[in-house]
Design an enzyme around this catalytic site. Structure first.
Site, short mmCIF file in Angstrom:
data_model
loop_
_atom_site.label_atom_id
_atom_site.label_comp_id
_atom_site.label_asym_id
_atom_site.label_seq_id
_atom_site.Cartn_x
_atom_site.Cartn_y
_atom_site.Cartn_z
N LYS A 1 2.17 47.86 23.51
CA LYS A 1 2.89 46.76 22.85
C LYS A 1 4.38 47.11 22.74
CE LYS A 1 2.97 42.82 20.43
NZ LYS A 1 2.75 42.48 19.07
N ASN B 1 7.72 45.02 24.04
CA ASN B 1 8.83 44.66 23.16
C ASN B 1 10.14 45.27 23.62
OD1 ASN B 1 7.29 43.11 21.39
ND2 ASN B 1 6.71 44.84 20.15
N ASN C 1 12.17 41.80 24.55
CA ASN C 1 12.90 41.27 23.40
C ASN C 1 14.42 41.40 23.49
OD1 ASN C 1 10.59 40.36 22.25
ND2 ASN C 1 10.74 41.55 20.38
N ASN D 1 11.24 34.00 27.84
CA ASN D 1 10.67 35.22 28.45
C ASN D 1 10.50 35.10 29.96
OD1 ASN D 1 10.49 35.97 25.81
ND2 ASN D 1 8.26 36.04 25.70
N SER E 1 11.03 36.70 19.49
CA SER E 1 11.45 36.70 18.07
C SER E 1 12.87 37.27 17.92
CB SER E 1 10.47 37.51 17.24
OG SER E 1 10.41 38.84 17.71
N GLU F 1 14.71 43.15 14.82
CA GLU F 1 13.86 44.34 14.68
C GLU F 1 14.24 45.42 15.71
OE1 GLU F 1 9.98 42.09 14.70
OE2 GLU F 1 9.74 43.05 12.74
N1 LIG Z 1 5.57 35.42 14.50
C1 LIG Z 1 4.84 35.92 15.49
O1 LIG Z 1 4.37 35.18 16.37
C2 LIG Z 1 4.56 37.39 15.55
C3 LIG Z 1 3.63 37.87 16.51
C4 LIG Z 1 3.33 39.23 16.53
C5 LIG Z 1 3.95 40.10 15.65
N2 LIG Z 1 4.86 39.62 14.74
C6 LIG Z 1 5.47 40.55 13.82
O2 LIG Z 1 5.02 40.26 12.49
C7 LIG Z 1 6.05 40.58 11.55
C8 LIG Z 1 6.35 39.32 10.73
O3 LIG Z 1 6.86 38.33 11.62
P1 LIG Z 1 7.10 36.82 11.19
O4 LIG Z 1 7.42 36.08 12.43
O5 LIG Z 1 5.99 36.35 10.32
O6 LIG Z 1 8.42 36.99 10.31
P2 LIG Z 1 9.02 35.99 9.23
O7 LIG Z 1 8.61 34.58 9.53
O8 LIG Z 1 10.47 36.32 9.10
O9 LIG Z 1 8.25 36.40 7.90
C9 LIG Z 1 8.50 37.56 7.17
C10 LIG Z 1 8.38 37.18 5.71
O10 LIG Z 1 8.40 38.36 4.93
C11 LIG Z 1 9.12 38.06 3.73
N3 LIG Z 1 9.54 39.31 3.09
C12 LIG Z 1 10.56 40.13 3.41
N4 LIG Z 1 10.59 41.19 2.59
C13 LIG Z 1 9.56 41.04 1.73
C14 LIG Z 1 9.06 41.81 0.65
N5 LIG Z 1 9.63 42.96 0.29
N6 LIG Z 1 8.00 41.36 -0.03
C15 LIG Z 1 7.39 40.20 0.30
N7 LIG Z 1 7.83 39.42 1.34
C16 LIG Z 1 8.89 39.84 2.03
C17 LIG Z 1 10.26 37.22 4.22
O11 LIG Z 1 10.84 36.54 3.15
P3 LIG Z 1 12.29 35.84 3.33
O12 LIG Z 1 12.00 34.60 4.12
O13 LIG Z 1 12.68 35.61 1.93
O14 LIG Z 1 13.15 36.81 4.08
C18 LIG Z 1 9.54 36.30 5.22
O15 LIG Z 1 9.00 35.18 4.55
C19 LIG Z 1 7.24 41.06 12.39
O16 LIG Z 1 7.21 42.45 12.51
C20 LIG Z 1 6.98 40.44 13.76
O17 LIG Z 1 7.59 41.13 14.83
C21 LIG Z 1 5.18 38.28 14.67
#
Ligand SMILES: NC(=O)c1ccc[n+]([C@@H]2O[C@H](COP(=O)([O-])OP(=O)(O)OC[C@H]3O[C@@H](n4cnc5c(N)ncnc54)[C@H](OP(=O)(O)O)[C@@H]3O)[C@@H](O)[C@H]2O)c1
Length: 293
Positions: free
Chosen positions: A177, A181, A185, A195, A247, A259
């Site tokens: 993975k 990335n 990315n 992509n 992302s 990231e």
């Molecule tokens: N989205 C995808 O399709 C996908 C797929 C595979 C992997 N991932 C991975 O999964 C992770 C999350 O991705 P995402 O797309 O869901 O990101 P995201 O939409 O930015 O969500 C992250 C959330 O975490 C919150 N947050 C930050 N600090 C926090 C804390 N200390 N306590 C509680 N909540 C907190 C943020 O709040 P705020 O909005 O207030 O900042 C935001 O709502 C990343 O590492 C990403 O690379 C994502």
């Protein structure tokens, strides 16, 4: 303020990070049993309790801020990599049996440093979701692999209909993975392309250069692919996700921190430990940092 719902004092599962992926997981898990959603703040938790649209359906999560945490047996961390340490402290405060990250990049060391004696590990997921204004849209079902020791979490995910399992060689899976990335990315973010555009000129040479520089280092760490297979796998993933906007591209365009530290930054440290030069990775790291402003 919307009051906290009548909720168990202790949840079998909590998700820290109420973003795209966290809410996508939580909405499906909540259909089967209680799941706590931990937001960054009490105000955000109250907004979530009032309801949020996930995949076109209204979801009213049992949401909490860090000021009023419930207990939780198991915790999944789904914040962006730069927020891992704070999220891990929140996870730990719920008195869990274990904490598992499904984030991109390598965040396991940060998690373990905070969690101490509480079992902590990093799995991977290819589930997809994105935020569309206040709504969350799933963008494709994938597979979730968890480290040994997190059987209870795998079982809850399976019961909620996720393709999930324990992966005995989670290190190798994480390296595959990471390779994807590392290659896709940063280039998507720098050139602001989807992509699929990366497999054709003029980007293809850079894509191949990133893979070729990463391969010897990742191979020495346990990557289960030979050099040709590494190139092929990256191209296959770029094509299979051809229309996706990575992302890191979305973060750059929204003016958010990316990231890159947990992806290219961690890889550059790894390369240094192996005495390997990785000039193209150094260049993309600098460029993405510059784009982050
Ligand atoms: N989205 C995808 O399709 C996908 C797929 C595979 C992997 N991932 C991975 O999964 C992770 C999350 O991705 P995402 O797309 O869901 O990101 P995201 O939409 O930015 O969500 C992250 C959330 O975490 C919150 N947050 C930050 N600090 C926090 C804390 N200390 N306590 C509680 N909540 C907190 C943020 O709040 P705020 O909005 O207030 O900042 C935001 O709502 C990343 O590492 C990403 O690379 C994502």
């Amino acid at each position: 303020m919307t009051p906290n719902p009548v909720s168990p004092a202790r949840y079998p599962l909590a998700i820290v990070g109420a973003g795209a992926l966290g809410l996508n997981f939580a909405a499906r898990l909540a259909a089967l049993g209680p799941v706590a959603v931990i937001a960054r703040s009490a105000a955000r938790a109250a907004e979530l309790r009032a309801g949020v649209e996930v995949g076109g359906v209204r979801f009213r999560p049992d949401a909490f801020g860090p000021d009023a945490l419930p207990g939780a047996d198991w915790v999944i961390v789904l914040v962006k990599a730069g927020d891992t340490a704070e999220a891990a402290r929140t996870a730990l405060a719920m008195g869990p049996c274990g904490v598992v990250s499904l984030q991109n990049g390598l965040t396991g060391d940060v998690l373990r440093a905070v969690c101490g004696d509480v079992p902590a590990g990093q799995g991977i997921t290819t589930e997809g979701a994105f935020r569309d204004g206040l709504r969350v849209q799933p963008s494709g079902a994938g597979e979730t692999l968890l480290p040994p020791g997190f059987e209870a979490v795998a079982s809850m995910l399976q019961r909620a209909g996720f393709k999930a399992r324990i992966e005995p060689d989670i290190v190798a899976a994480r390296l595959v993975k990471l390779l994807m990335n590392l290659a896709i990315n940063p280039l998507a973010a720098i050139f602001r392309v989807t992509n699929g555009a990366l497999v054709a000129p003029p980007h293809r040479r850079l894509l191949d250069a990133l893979v070729d520089e990463a391969w010897p280092v990742l191979r020495a760490e346990g990557l289960p692919l030979d050099a040709a297979a590494a190139r092929e796998r990256v191209v296959a993933v770029a094509l299979a996700t051809g229309a996706n906007r990575a992302s890191m591209l979305q973060d750059v365009e929204a003016g958010r921190r990316t990231e890159i530290d947990a992806i290219t930054g961690v890889f550059l440290d790894m390369a240094r430990r192996h005495g390997a030069d990785a000039p193209t990775h150094r260049a993309v790291f600098t460029l993405v940092k510059r784009l982050e402003g």
